[in-house]
Design an enzyme around this catalytic site. Structure first.
Site, PDB file in Angstrom:
ATOM      1  N   GLU A   1       0.875  -1.171   0.000  1.00 27.60           N
ATOM      2  CA  GLU A   1       0.000   0.000   0.000  1.00 27.60           C
ATOM      3  C   GLU A   1       0.910   1.218   0.000  1.00 27.60           C
ATOM      4  O   GLU A   1       1.610   1.475   0.979  1.00 27.60           O
ATOM      5  CB  GLU A   1      -0.908   0.019   1.223  1.00 27.60           C
ATOM      6  CG  GLU A   1      -1.875   1.194   1.234  1.00 27.60           C
ATOM      7  CD  GLU A   1      -2.120   1.746   2.615  1.00 27.60           C
ATOM      8  OE1 GLU A   1      -2.089   2.988   2.767  1.00 27.60           O
ATOM      9  OE2 GLU A   1      -2.296   0.953   3.550  1.00 27.60           O
TER      10      GLU A   1
ATOM     11  N   CYS B   1      -3.124   8.045   4.492  1.00 26.90           N
ATOM     12  CA  CYS B   1      -2.828   7.611   3.125  1.00 26.90           C
ATOM     13  C   CYS B   1      -4.062   7.682   2.236  1.00 26.90           C
ATOM     14  O   CYS B   1      -3.942   7.775   1.007  1.00 26.90           O
ATOM     15  CB  CYS B   1      -2.259   6.198   3.135  1.00 26.90           C
ATOM     16  SG  CYS B   1      -3.311   4.987   3.970  1.00 26.90           S
TER      17      CYS B   1
END
Length: 518
Positions: free
Chosen positions: A255, A294
């Site tokens: 990720e 994020c």
């Protein structure tokens, strides 16, 4: 205070002083972390052999009960975690709650999933295929626990949730975890794991923790191991291209960076409820965890005829947010995690300034320009997103977003896709056709799409909030990884095998397996 690592069944200190952990509001050193001199290869073997063997003897329900016990320990000690999150991460109470309660809630969710799978230790997919002319030879697909260790490398912004969401899925799958939190904020991860270990609710080797430099962990990977990484695209590439990873065949999920977008639908105008909801969501993006998420909104796409009204509303909203040390409970926006991150954010804002103009913020607040790592909520405007590059490529990891105009929903989708793949996007619209087009066209570019209409209203969980029921990850520049998503989160840690045999053979398998779809 020096943080230790939980490896090979005991807490062990590194050989050097290591790296300093600081209070980002004051610059004061609050702890040190070091992992030099530790036998990390031996630690991985201990987790794999001792912890893995213990987990694989447990049923799914027993693994779920284990996670419930862990969640209970963390809940009992929650108050001190909030203090640590403020001191070491600069979190406000709201910020700390997202991280701490998010971790505890995810543990409880996966605990319930384990209970739902019952006393089985394997998962058998529904349905079978006949492989021979006579109905005596069939195939079915069976999921079994891989006899490896899950190496989990986490980012600095979520030392609780980031660690426990990875551990939760691996534990239900029957795989031990080697957690490696980002050193800058590892104090919270360390304290939580200390409490769980002291409570003696988890067998030795099931949970393992390295505080400090994790050099050597990748070298110890084997063919049944996995790596789940959250962080920068550059580090993700280093992991993917590591010789041991390539040679061993260890599984990897990444990720990485993401320039997420939100779209104000073409049917929404100033004065509409959705207009106000979108402004509210952008306000969160420029305040919650000081923008260090994020999944955070980085690009705001607005119909060109409403651009001025929207930007004025956002500027008016964030101008009311107090910025400062979260020791003051009135503070809405705390500091970034350290001075390095502050400088990276300011450098990123300067780069965006080549293609966009600053409407508000853009620097550290004048009254806070000192030891603290503060950045004022920053909104920029890019008038020509089609001929811009940096606004679609530079992720400023702080309270910063860029607003830009579009002309029609097809144009908005084209601009959104210029991010090259993202973790999350959101659409504020009551228009059914706009929702349909967005899901179909932008689905391949996004791991998650939030659609907010007046029916949902304020009841949605938010653009940035990751829910354990939903997959987390994204295509392209976002890393191509996938975590959580309920039982889907077990895929990284289990092996699906095609089993061929007779009906009686499958009857025996079915008696000892849970029937489910991962």
């Amino acid at each position: 205070m020096k943080l230790e690592s939980l490896i090979s069944g005991k807490w062990t200190a590194g050989a050097a002083d290591g790296r300093s952990l600081v209070n980002p509001a004051t610059g004061e050193t609050v702890a040190h972390a070091d992992a030099s001199g530790l036998d990390l290869s031996g630690a991985m073997a201990f987790a794999r052999d001792k912890g893995g063997a213990a987990l694989r003897t447990m049923s799914f329900a027993e693994r779920g009960a284990l996670l419930k016990a862990v969640a209970d320990v963390l809940t009992e000690n929650r108050a001190k975690y909030e203090d640590i999150a403020r001191i070491n991460s600069g979190n406000t109470k709201v910020d700390a709650s997202i991280d701490i309660d998010g971790g505890i809630g995810t543990l409880k969710y996966y605990s319930r999933l384990g209970k739902s799978l019952g006393e089985a230790t394997t998962v058998l997919e529904a349905g079978q295929d006949q492989l021979a002319k006579e109905p005596v030879f069939f195939s079915r697909h069976l999921w079994t626990s891989r006899p490896g260790v899950a190496l989990q490398i986490n980012a600095f912004n979520f030392p609780s949730w980031g660690m426990w969401e990875k551990i939760a899925a691996a534990t239900i799958a029957g795989v031990p975890s080697m957690a490696k939190p980002a050193t800058a904020t590892a104090w919270l991860s360390h304290e939580m794991m200390r409490d769980v270990d002291a409570a003696n609710v988890v067998p030795a080797g099931v949970f393992n923790l390295v505080c400090g430099n994790g050099e050597g962990l990748l070298d110890a990977l084997g063919p049944m191991d996995s790596v789940a990484f959250t962080g920068s695209a550059d580090t993700g590439l280093t992991i993917r291209s590591h010789p041991v990873v390539l040679r061993s065949g260890a599984r990897v999920t990444i990720e990485a960076d993401s320039v997420n977008a939100t779209i104000l639908g073409p049917d929404v105008a100033p004065g509409d409820a959705l207009f106000d909801l979108a402004v509210r969501e952008v306000g969160k993006a420029l305040s919650v965890k000081a923008g260090q998420l994020c999944t955070n909104i980085r690009r705001i796409l607005v119909p060109k005829n409403h651009l001025d009204a929207f930007t004025e509303a956002v500027v008016a909203t964030v101008s009311r947010f107090p910025v400062g040390d979260p020791v003051d409970e009135a503070v809405r926006v705390g500091p970034l995690v350290n001075k390095r991150q502050q400088q990276d954010a300011l450098d990123g804002i300067a780069r965006l300034g080549r293609e966009a103009r600053v409407l508000t913020g853009g620097a550290a607040p004048a009254e806070l320009d000192g030891a603290g790592a503060f950045v004022a909520p920053t909104l920029l405007a890019c008038s020509d997103p089609h001929n811009a590059e940096l606004v679609h490529a530079v992720e400023v990891f702080g309270p910063c977003a860029t607003v830009m105009p579009y002309d029609g929903i097809a144009d908005a989708m084209k601009i959104a896709a210029m991010g090259g793949g993202s973790l999350a996007m959101s659409l504020f619209s009551n228009d059914a056709d706009a929702r349909l087009q967005t899901a179909g066209t932008l689905g391949p570019w996004h791991g998650r799409i939030l659609m907010v209409d007046e029916e949902t209203g304020r009841n949605h969980t938010g653009h940035s909030i990751v829910m354990p029921q939903c997959v987390h990850g994204g295509p392209g520049r976002a890393g191509g990884g996938e975590e959580l998503g309920g039982l889907r989160g077990l895929r990284l840690h289990m092996q699906r095998s095609a089993i061929q045999g007779s009906p009686s053979a499958f009857a025996g398998l079915a008696e000892r397996a849970a029937e489910a779809a991962l």
